[in-house]
Design a protein around this motif. Sequence first.
Motif, PDB file in Angstrom:
ATOM      1  N   TYR A 138       0.871  -1.177   0.000  1.00  0.00           N
ATOM      2  CA  TYR A 138       0.000   0.000   0.000  1.00  0.00           C
ATOM      3  C   TYR A 138       0.904   1.221   0.000  1.00  0.00           C
ATOM      4  CZ  TYR A 138      -4.086  -2.832   1.322  1.00  0.00           C
ATOM      5  OH  TYR A 138      -5.107  -3.736   1.355  1.00  0.00           O
ATOM      6  N   GLY A 139       1.037   1.850  -1.139  1.00  0.00           N
ATOM      7  CA  GLY A 139       1.921   3.004  -1.222  1.00  0.00           C
ATOM      8  C   GLY A 139       1.351   4.200  -0.498  1.00  0.00           C
ATOM      9  N   MET A 140       0.115   4.524  -0.824  1.00  0.00           N
ATOM     10  CA  MET A 140      -0.441   5.792  -0.363  1.00  0.00           C
ATOM     11  C   MET A 140      -0.509   5.929   1.149  1.00  0.00           C
ATOM     12  SD  MET A 140      -4.138   7.439  -0.938  1.00  0.00           S
ATOM     13  CE  MET A 140      -4.174   9.179  -1.286  1.00  0.00           C
ATOM     14  N   GLN A 144       1.813  -0.335   4.056  1.00  0.00           N
ATOM     15  CA  GLN A 144       1.261  -1.507   4.734  1.00  0.00           C
ATOM     16  C   GLN A 144       1.245  -2.709   3.783  1.00  0.00           C
ATOM     17  OE1 GLN A 144      -0.399   1.468   4.670  1.00  0.00           O
ATOM     18  NE2 GLN A 144      -0.147   2.171   6.781  1.00  0.00           N
ATOM     19  N   ALA A 146       0.045  -5.544   1.385  1.00  0.00           N
ATOM     20  CA  ALA A 146      -1.009  -5.675   0.380  1.00  0.00           C
ATOM     21  C   ALA A 146      -1.279  -7.158   0.172  1.00  0.00           C
ATOM     22  CB  ALA A 146      -0.546  -5.037  -0.926  1.00  0.00           C
TER      23      ALA A 146
ATOM     24  N   PRO B  29      -5.973  -0.853   6.804  1.00  0.00           N
ATOM     25  CA  PRO B  29      -5.245   0.419   6.911  1.00  0.00           C
ATOM     26  C   PRO B  29      -6.049   1.616   6.388  1.00  0.00           C
ATOM     27  CG  PRO B  29      -3.871  -1.286   5.883  1.00  0.00           C
ATOM     28  CD  PRO B  29      -5.263  -1.832   5.958  1.00  0.00           C
ATOM     29  N   GLU B  38      -0.462  -1.146  12.848  1.00  0.00           N
ATOM     30  CA  GLU B  38       0.990  -1.265  12.717  1.00  0.00           C
ATOM     31  C   GLU B  38       1.642  -1.570  14.070  1.00  0.00           C
ATOM     32  OE1 GLU B  38       1.551   1.642   8.811  1.00  0.00           O
ATOM     33  OE2 GLU B  38       1.920   2.454  10.803  1.00  0.00           O
ATOM     34  N   GLN B  55      -5.026  -8.333   9.583  1.00  0.00           N
ATOM     35  CA  GLN B  55      -5.338  -7.296   8.593  1.00  0.00           C
ATOM     36  C   GLN B  55      -6.366  -7.883   7.639  1.00  0.00           C
ATOM     37  OE1 GLN B  55      -2.023  -5.347   6.634  1.00  0.00           O
ATOM     38  NE2 GLN B  55      -3.258  -4.861   4.841  1.00  0.00           N
TER      39      GLN B  55
ATOM     40  N   ARG C  44       6.248  13.482   2.681  1.00  0.00           N
ATOM     41  CA  ARG C  44       7.138  13.048   1.602  1.00  0.00           C
ATOM     42  C   ARG C  44       7.836  14.229   0.957  1.00  0.00           C
ATOM     43  NH1 ARG C  44       3.276   8.771  -0.222  1.00  0.00           N
ATOM     44  NH2 ARG C  44       3.812   7.191   1.260  1.00  0.00           N
TER      45      ARG C  44
END
Lengths: 261, 360, 184
Positions: A138-140, A144, A146, B29, B38, B55, C44
């Motif tokens: 999960y990039g955004m 986390q 995926a 998430p 986390e 999760q 970022r």
Amino acid sequence: MAETIFDPNIIKDQNLVYKRTDHMKEKALSYCPGCGHGTAHRILMEVIEEMGIQEKTIGVSPVGCSVLAYDFMNVDMQGAAHGRAPALATAIKRLMPDKFVFTYQGDGDLAAIGTAETIHACNRGEHITIIFINNGIYGMTGGQMAPTTLPGMRSSTSPYGRDEATMGHPLRMTELVATLPGTCFVTRQAVHTPGNVRKAKRALRTAFELQTRKIGVSFVEIVSNCNSGWKMTPVKANTWMEENMFPYYPLGDIKVPEKID
Amino acid sequence: MKELRLMKGNEAIAEAAIRCGCDAYFGYPITPQSEILEYLMVEKPHERTGMVVLQAESEVASINMVYAGAGCGRKVMTSSSSPGVSLMQEGLSYCAGAELPCLLVNVVRGGPGLGTIQPSQADYFQSTKGGGHGDYRLIVLAPSSVQEMCDFVGLGFDLAFKYRNPALILTDGAIGQMMEKVMLPASVNRWTEEEIKQQTPWATTGKPADRPANVITSLELDSAKQEKVNQKLQAKYAEMEKNEVRFERIQCDDAEYLFVAFGTSARICQKSIDLARAKGIKVGLLRPITLFPFPKDEIEKLAGQVKGMLSVEMNAGQMVEDIRLNAKGKCPVEHYGRFGGIMPSPDEVLKVLEQKFIGG
Amino acid sequence: MTEEIIIAGFGGQGVLSMGKILAYSGVMQDMEVSWMPSYGPEMRGGTANVTVILSSERISSPIINQYDTAIILNQQSMDKFESMVKPGGTLLYDPNGITRHPERKDINIYKVEASMEASNMGLTKIFNMIVLGSFIKIKPIVQIENVIKGLKKSLPERYHHMIPDNEDAIRKGMEVSVPVQLLS
Ligand SMILES: Cc1ncc(C[n+]2csc(CCOP(=O)(O)OP(=O)(O)O)c2C)c(N)n1
Ligand code: SF4
């Protein structure tokens, strides 16, 4: 280096071999440098330009790093709730069957929260193109796990590495949808080298052309990197992708339709 | 063992869950609350207490896992932020209908839709008026410090089990992301199989020969019976209103004006009080801690004392409706809100109070 | 005693962790503390800031828009936060990359060449600790021993070998800030 190596005089029409497609809006991409999303956007828009279908194309953007895809792609687009893009695309295509309709989704969006929408749009054989950017994370939201995270791979919610016994196995969504009669073209590509970019672009072209045959979903996975989420330099991320992602997610066509002459 | 730590609100929730004997956490998430999942993944609660952490593939799945875990008499929880909590509304309605004790945390962000990831209190209506379909209420706790984030996990479970009802911790990105000192409680053991059977005889723990099979459901097709089910639920909510109202009064005794605010807004208002009192304006703060049950009587009482009440919320005016209803016209009630993830500043709040009531 | 501080700069400059160490130092001195970060994608490469409050009393609002001290590490933050320093308050900044220097006449201004010192020491990562050292010299609210304790508490075990470098940097920072403007 003291002297400039860039000679502005070489910018002449006769020297022009490649330029930004105006199907990409004139806006700086919000992706991390080196991220595959930008390349994927560009070749997608080039295909639409080359096919001359800008006016007939409607895209659906996901929730994920590409949530703002509509800021970059110069076609009409709708932003879906997380995971629901194939449902939106279904409705758009059913209401406007002559349009070219695509979704652009990450692995969390397509293969976790949106699994049901993905499977059922594929199973109904909607005449749409689904573009699936698989970066294994999960990039955004900040890295986390995926559904496509590799075994043993670390993420912020698999800090000790993905343990298949408790966190499940990486989901090969593309192989899975290939088993459904509702899909007509299913392929897995990458965009990290010029050669791969060319192949991926050809696959996207095929996917869009198939929409006119109305024989079901064309599904293009692009295995991509997430250097931020993987905590690697862009170059390292690409090597890591070749060494680790490609063995699990082998590139190539998985299902191709019969030729018509 | 009790322990003093500097923690984020989100982390405090996760650590408190492990320590209070929570059996399972299921979540997906979403910013600004991903630290809960986390943190739990880093801490390996399975090794510490046997607590399960998973999760899930979506919030729809998470809340349904919670439903099932609660149905087994386990202390289970989930957490999310506004868009995810919207997805959970169906499941929550089923939990309320089946009278399942469980804990939900909503670290609210600005909406509507995908909105922003910045803090907000725009989910007040959704949280306090039911949220999903049908006539039901959640027990709603509104922490305004990291300590309370920690404390309300245990409290939330206690109340949930006392009333067989879902409890909700309604907080926001500011408190979730903020670090403060927190005194962590000593760990308590998770319930044993025996204790579970004793505490939750209604749970689906496996039918022994000597009791009829237990069924967890929210379905009752016979309208006459369904009405009875509803009456029972309403009686339970009335009981909560009688016993469980919690609030904090800050400098209310001599107050001529009153802020009413919860969570982050209440913290901001405390600073506004200092600024006001330095100028000689006698302001107090009523901070509802339970948003359901709402401190109705206290509002009415204070409405008889002060010249005006200002509801300060990070939304377009939601709690103010409950304040007006209960002030019963005894004093003017005004609202001041910022939205979309913007938090009001203490001096801004004071200025509004002066403008609305004092004519500044 | 209450000290309300904003630390602002680029993501990656260690703004948040510097605030965390400061907050932990306060805890070590039995003070009340709050640490409120800006969060989200801003982190970022964009700007990052954190509000730290140290107080002998219960902290009311962790969200404020007037600061006793602003620690400023890039131009955007200078533009945003210079005006939010309380009259009589303090502004500490690293002039590296600053194109418009502070102009307020009613505050104390200090500068610290932290990025230069850090690269002189060959340790760019401890840039933020130099800034922290300057701060605790200018505003001796927390003792250096407690800062070191705070450092230990907030650094994960695997980074503990870096504590001596960090301590050197803090001590360096205590020496190298220079007053630009002092109110009498
Ligand atoms: C209902 C809901 N749950 C959770 C989220 C938070 N969220 C935003 S993007 C995302 C996952 C993004 O990962 P992916 O789809 O793999 O795309 P990437 O960012 O890697 O390109 C999540 C969980 C949300 N927006 N809505
Ligand atoms: S976080 Fe990952 S997927 Fe997102 S833009 Fe950066 S590199 Fe790409």
